[in-house]
Design a protein around this motif. Structure first.
Motif, PDB file in Angstrom:
ATOM      1  N   GLY B 266     -23.613  13.455 -22.844  1.00 42.00           N
ATOM      2  CA  GLY B 266     -24.275  14.761 -22.813  1.00 42.00           C
ATOM      3  C   GLY B 266     -25.110  15.038 -21.582  1.00 42.00           C
ATOM      4  N   ASN B 267     -24.786  14.417 -20.454  1.00 44.52           N
ATOM      5  CA  ASN B 267     -25.525  14.682 -19.212  1.00 44.52           C
ATOM      6  C   ASN B 267     -24.874  15.805 -18.422  1.00 44.52           C
ATOM      7  OD1 ASN B 267     -27.483  12.237 -19.112  1.00 44.52           O
ATOM      8  ND2 ASN B 267     -25.482  11.362 -19.616  1.00 44.52           N
ATOM      9  N   ARG B 268     -25.693  16.509 -17.658  1.00 44.79           N
ATOM     10  CA  ARG B 268     -25.177  17.510 -16.729  1.00 44.79           C
ATOM     11  C   ARG B 268     -25.397  16.973 -15.314  1.00 44.79           C
ATOM     12  NH1 ARG B 268     -27.965  22.740 -19.619  1.00 44.79           N
ATOM     13  NH2 ARG B 268     -26.353  23.088 -21.206  1.00 44.79           N
ATOM     14  N   TRP B 304     -18.718  13.269 -23.286  1.00 42.31           N
ATOM     15  CA  TRP B 304     -19.290  14.619 -23.411  1.00 42.31           C
ATOM     16  C   TRP B 304     -20.224  14.969 -22.260  1.00 42.31           C
ATOM     17  CZ3 TRP B 304     -16.114  16.272 -26.775  1.00 42.31           C
ATOM     18  CH2 TRP B 304     -15.808  15.556 -27.922  1.00 42.31           C
ATOM     19  N   ARG B 306     -20.858  16.811 -18.526  1.00 42.35           N
ATOM     20  CA  ARG B 306     -20.330  17.884 -17.680  1.00 42.35           C
ATOM     21  C   ARG B 306     -20.654  17.533 -16.235  1.00 42.35           C
ATOM     22  NH1 ARG B 306     -18.297  22.805 -17.867  1.00 42.35           N
ATOM     23  NH2 ARG B 306     -18.876  24.311 -16.280  1.00 42.35           N
ATOM     24  N   PHE B 326     -13.788   6.630 -21.966  1.00 36.95           N
ATOM     25  CA  PHE B 326     -14.107   7.978 -21.488  1.00 36.95           C
ATOM     26  C   PHE B 326     -13.607   8.965 -22.526  1.00 36.95           C
ATOM     27  CE2 PHE B 326     -14.472   5.703 -17.575  1.00 36.95           C
ATOM     28  CZ  PHE B 326     -15.270   6.461 -16.735  1.00 36.95           C
ATOM     29  N   ALA B 327     -14.434   9.927 -22.891  1.00 39.41           N
ATOM     30  CA  ALA B 327     -13.996  10.908 -23.880  1.00 39.41           C
ATOM     31  C   ALA B 327     -14.733  12.225 -23.688  1.00 39.41           C
ATOM     32  CB  ALA B 327     -14.257  10.389 -25.297  1.00 39.41           C
ATOM     33  N   GLY B 328     -13.967  13.296 -23.683  1.00 37.32           N
ATOM     34  CA  GLY B 328     -14.554  14.622 -23.751  1.00 37.32           C
ATOM     35  C   GLY B 328     -15.365  15.062 -22.553  1.00 37.32           C
ATOM     36  N   ASN B 329     -15.179  14.419 -21.400  1.00 35.32           N
ATOM     37  CA  ASN B 329     -15.947  14.807 -20.212  1.00 35.32           C
ATOM     38  C   ASN B 329     -15.253  15.951 -19.474  1.00 35.32           C
ATOM     39  OD1 ASN B 329     -17.965  12.470 -20.147  1.00 35.32           O
ATOM     40  ND2 ASN B 329     -15.995  11.399 -20.246  1.00 35.32           N
ATOM     41  N   VAL B 330     -16.052  16.789 -18.847  1.00 41.80           N
ATOM     42  CA  VAL B 330     -15.517  17.827 -17.973  1.00 41.80           C
ATOM     43  C   VAL B 330     -15.804  17.415 -16.537  1.00 41.80           C
ATOM     44  CG1 VAL B 330     -15.699  20.231 -17.245  1.00 41.80           C
ATOM     45  CG2 VAL B 330     -15.806  19.648 -19.672  1.00 41.80           C
ATOM     46  N   ALA B 343     -11.466  15.988 -18.280  1.00 39.10           N
ATOM     47  CA  ALA B 343     -10.607  17.162 -18.130  1.00 39.10           C
ATOM     48  C   ALA B 343     -11.202  18.102 -17.103  1.00 39.10           C
ATOM     49  CB  ALA B 343     -10.460  17.883 -19.466  1.00 39.10           C
ATOM     50  N   SER B 347      -9.364  24.197 -17.116  1.00 41.99           N
ATOM     51  CA  SER B 347      -8.671  24.295 -18.396  1.00 41.99           C
ATOM     52  C   SER B 347      -9.596  24.636 -19.548  1.00 41.99           C
ATOM     53  CB  SER B 347      -7.965  22.972 -18.700  1.00 41.99           C
ATOM     54  OG  SER B 347      -8.909  21.922 -18.746  1.00 41.99           O
ATOM     55  N   ARG B 348     -10.812  25.054 -19.213  1.00 47.46           N
ATOM     56  CA  ARG B 348     -11.728  25.423 -20.304  1.00 47.46           C
ATOM     57  C   ARG B 348     -11.177  26.586 -21.100  1.00 47.46           C
ATOM     58  NH1 ARG B 348     -17.240  24.109 -20.092  1.00 47.46           N
ATOM     59  NH2 ARG B 348     -17.928  26.209 -20.553  1.00 47.46           N
TER      60      ARG B 348
END
Lengths: 160, 348
Positions: B266-268, B304, B306, B326-330, B343, B347-348
């Motif tokens: 959950g880091n930006r 998770w 971004r 790794f999972a769910g990272n943008v 990802a 592709s959002r």
């Protein structure tokens, strides 16, 4: 292994934290956590996306954690809460509400498949590998918290 | 000096000696500092001491009378280096420093060594030469809601704390080599911090030199931090001395080097652009220190986050993917080009 009739899981998470993750993750988040059918069911609802996370976390707890081969799509919402689940969920939700003062307002039934189904069967009916597994959940938003309650049981008589 | 004793608390006003109050009050004392400037350095050597100011905007500690301090010298520092508040003593525990500014010292703003139970809260550490808040060989550490800027090494550092049991939360760091530096320390949680304008926002490093204590960075949580705009240049050859003991680093939001069992969620991490050469090529770096006194990065979970708008890369991984999750990272630009669990934003 002790055999259970019903597996129960609860998840409580800060709504703002999940909303932030949903926002940051965007489509990647939704694709990972929800199935295409679920996305069609709740198109354009960030709250539903956030609730999906809490609900599936509660299912994960019900089946005893994330088994090898786990996928978030192991749990898929399939429609409204079914009759069999109502008394079980009502009893569990009442107990949860009494201890936390959190209210669960929305219910749904769930399909459980894959590694999570096998994990549930191992805890519910170790000798019945082909028995159908049924799930149901309720969730609510109270005081900034998303709270979800899931139950999982085996339908050995095909009655659910 | 007129110190007023009231219900176990000692009050100190500008012009009075805080050090004298500390020495006279002894273990378990609460020392309250009135609004104003205090020109001295301090040594807290008794357990149970709480040192409280009126807030960093109102109560300020600046260089002046130098306390005689029986604390190990800061690494790489000469004997004449002075820290603002030193916390060290035989078996010292349960010390709190809260609500004041510490600025302009030649060593560290706050320097704690071998303390069990340390809280540093609402402290501004500004323009101290070496470190802002430097915590070494301590356990049970909380660094909360502090601001740390303008130090040659880190704004906030946990150094050689193998059982840190630390919470580093809601701090803001800027204009340091490293905003927050987890230096061979374990069991630490870094939550909701903002690190900007450093050369690296948050660095977890497992690397030791011969003769140092055992190293390692294990079992940490890095969650919901804002790591942006870290573009200063630090490292050897840097004309301003920023991070001069290390290699060149710039444009890094978060780096895990030789880390084990660290969860990053959950880091930006955004808008980090290097301003010069850097040994790290991404805003998020997962790498090895095995060839220089550390280990491979193993069993870390990156979920998770971004990680966008950085150059030259958002994510750079030099680690065994079978030992990471790794999972769910943008993230858009990654090395290798494709990372399962990262990802692209398009592709959002």
């Amino acid at each position: 292994m002790t055999r259970s009739a019903v597996l129960v899981g609860v998840d409580i998470v800060e709504a703002d934290r999940i909303a932030r993750t949903v926002s940051d993750g965007g489509a990647a988040y939704r694709r990972r956590v929800t199935t295409p059918a679920e996305r069609a069911l709740h198109a354009g609802s960030p709250l539903a996306d956030a609730a999906s996370f809490a609900i599936k976390e509660s299912f994960i707890k019900a089946v005893g954690g994330r088994p090898a081969g786990f996928d978030w799509h192991d749990f898929e919402e399939r429609g409204e809460e079914q009759g069999w689940a109502t008394p079980l969920l009502a009893e569990a939700a009442s107990a949860l509400g009494a201890s936390t003062e959190l209210t669960l307002t929305t219910g749904a039934s769930y399909t459980i498949r894959g590694a999570s189904r096998r994990a549930a069967l191992a805890r519910l009916a170790p000798r019945e590998n082909d028995a159908p597994v049924a799930g149901a959940a309720r969730w609510g938003l109270s005081a900034g918290l998303l709270v979800a309650l899931a139950i999982v049981t085996v339908d050995s008589k095909g009655a659910l | 000096m007129s110190l007023v004793q009231a219900e176990g608390e000692t009050f100190v006003k500008p012009g009075e000696s805080i050090q004298r109050a500390l020495d006279e009050a002894g273990p378990g004392a609460t020392i309250r500092l009135a609004e104003g400037d205090y020109a001295e350095s301090l040594w807290i050597k008794h357990s149970g001491v709480t040192l409280v100011g009126e807030g960093p905007e109102l109560t300020r500690l600046v260089p002046g009378a130098v306390a005689k301090v029986g604390i190990p010298q800061l690494h790489d520092a000469s004997e004449d280096v002075v820290s603002g508040i030193s916390v060290h003593g035989d078996g010292i525990r349960d010390v709190t420093v809260r609500g004041l500014a510490v600025s302009g010292f030649s060593g560290s703003g706050v320097y704690a060594h071998t303390v069990q139970g340390l809280v540093v809260e609402d402290v501004e550490a500004r323009d101290n030469d070496f470190w802002g808040v430097y915590v070494r060989e301590c356990s049970g550490v909380e660094v909360l809601r502090c601001r740390a800027s303008g130090s040659q090494y880190a704004g906030i550092a946990l150094s050689f704390c193998p059982e840190a049991n630390a919470l580093v939360a809601e701090n803001e760091t800027s204009a340091n080599a490293f905003g927050i530096f987890v230096d061979n320390s374990s069991k630490a949680r870094m939550l909701r911090n903002t690190c900007h304008g450093n050369s690296a926002g948050l660095l977890l490093l497992n690397q030791t030199y011969e003769g140092e204590l055992p190293g390692g960075v294990n079992d940490c949580l890095v969650a919901e931090n804002e790591l942006r705009g870290n573009g200063l240049l630090s490292g050897e050859g840097n004309p301003n001395g920023l991070g001069e003991a290390g290699p060149p680093i710039s444009g890094v939001g978060l780096a895990l080097i030789g880390a084990h069992r660290v969860t990053v969620v959950g880091n930006r991490i955004h808008d980090n652009h290097p301003s010069g050469p850097s040994v790290m090529g991404g805003a998020f770096v997962l790498g090895s220190s095995k060839d220089w006194g550390g280990d491979e990065s193993l069993d870390n979970h990156i979920s998770w986050n971004r990680i966008t708008g950085n150059t030259p890369l958002d994510v750079q991984v030099d680690a065994d993917f079978t030992r990471q999750g790794f999972a769910g990272n943008v993230a858009n630009a990654t090395a290798p080009d494709t990372i399962e669990g990262c990802a692209a934003e398009e592709s959002r």
